[in-house]
Enzyme design. Structure first.
Site, PDB file in Angstrom:
ATOM      1  N   ASP A   1      22.537  -5.050 -64.120  1.00 12.59           N
ATOM      2  CA  ASP A   1      22.597  -4.798 -65.560  1.00 12.59           C
ATOM      3  C   ASP A   1      21.681  -3.650 -65.951  1.00 12.59           C
ATOM      4  O   ASP A   1      20.490  -3.668 -65.635  1.00 12.59           O
ATOM      5  CB  ASP A   1      22.183  -6.045 -66.345  1.00 12.59           C
ATOM      6  CG  ASP A   1      23.290  -7.076 -66.442  1.00 12.59           C
ATOM      7  OD1 ASP A   1      24.463  -6.711 -66.297  1.00 12.59           O
ATOM      8  OD2 ASP A   1      22.977  -8.256 -66.672  1.00 12.59           O
TER       9      ASP A   1
ATOM     10  N   ASP B   1      30.577 -13.037 -68.055  1.00 11.94           N
ATOM     11  CA  ASP B   1      29.130 -12.894 -67.905  1.00 11.94           C
ATOM     12  C   ASP B   1      28.394 -13.485 -69.106  1.00 11.94           C
ATOM     13  O   ASP B   1      28.619 -13.067 -70.235  1.00 11.94           O
ATOM     14  CB  ASP B   1      28.798 -11.406 -67.777  1.00 11.94           C
ATOM     15  CG  ASP B   1      27.333 -11.121 -67.521  1.00 11.94           C
ATOM     16  OD1 ASP B   1      26.520 -12.060 -67.416  1.00 11.94           O
ATOM     17  OD2 ASP B   1      26.972  -9.929 -67.434  1.00 11.94           O
TER      18      ASP B   1
END
Length: 169
Positions: free
Chosen positions: A8, A154
């Site tokens: 990320d 997610d």
């Protein structure tokens, strides 16, 4: 022993948090390998704006897949082409309140669709149930395309909801 590395990236502009950059990805890439020599994909999720320069930097750092939020790119089609021209798989990420409309226009250039089931930027959030409907719709669009497109979800995934997410597609 991981089968997949999801990385990320946040820029403190598109989301209110700041994380790691291309140099960390480049340092990690040589370790994306299993003991038997099998390569492990490095999947970079860009929560940044603008997208193109960082997509290029992460491709150069060794990313295998690069995904971004369509509302963070001025030209989604061009950004997908850029990522693929660098030899990476390209993905689109959809926030909880972002419709999937753009996917229908660029699905021929997409290798991955990521449905956010929390608002991006912070860990530890609760799963947003409407992500299930969005996942079902994304699965239908992907199946109708006839393409082999990976579908990910997610955020807030736990033992008590993972079966519902898998059942959604």
């Amino acid at each position: 022993g991981a089968d997949w590395i999801h990385f990320d990236v946040m820029d403190n502009h598109y989301v209110p948090n700041l994380t790691i950059g291309p140099m960390v990805a480049a340092a990690l890439k040589p370790h994306c390998i299993k003991p038997d020599g099998t390569k492990v994909p490095l999947d970079v999720h860009l929560m940044v704006q603008p997208v193109d320069a960082l997509a290029t930097a992460f491709a150069d750092a060794g990313a295998d897949l690069i995904s971004f939020h369509p509302d963070a790119s001025t030209h989604v089609d061009r950004t997908l082409q850029l990522i693929r021209s660098k030899g990476c798989a390209a993905g689109l990420v959809f926030n909880p309140a972002t419709p999937l409309d753009v996917l229908e226009w660029v699905i021929d250039k997409v290798d991955l669709v990521l449905i956010m089931s929390v608002n991006p930027g912070f860990g530890g959030q609760s799963f947003i149930d409407s992500a299930l409907r969005k996942t079902e719709r994304a699965r239908r669009l992907i199946d109708a395309s006839g393409r082999d497109i990976r579908l990910e979800v997610d955020g807030g995934i736990k033992a008590d909801n993972i079966r519902r997410v898998a059942d959604a597609g």
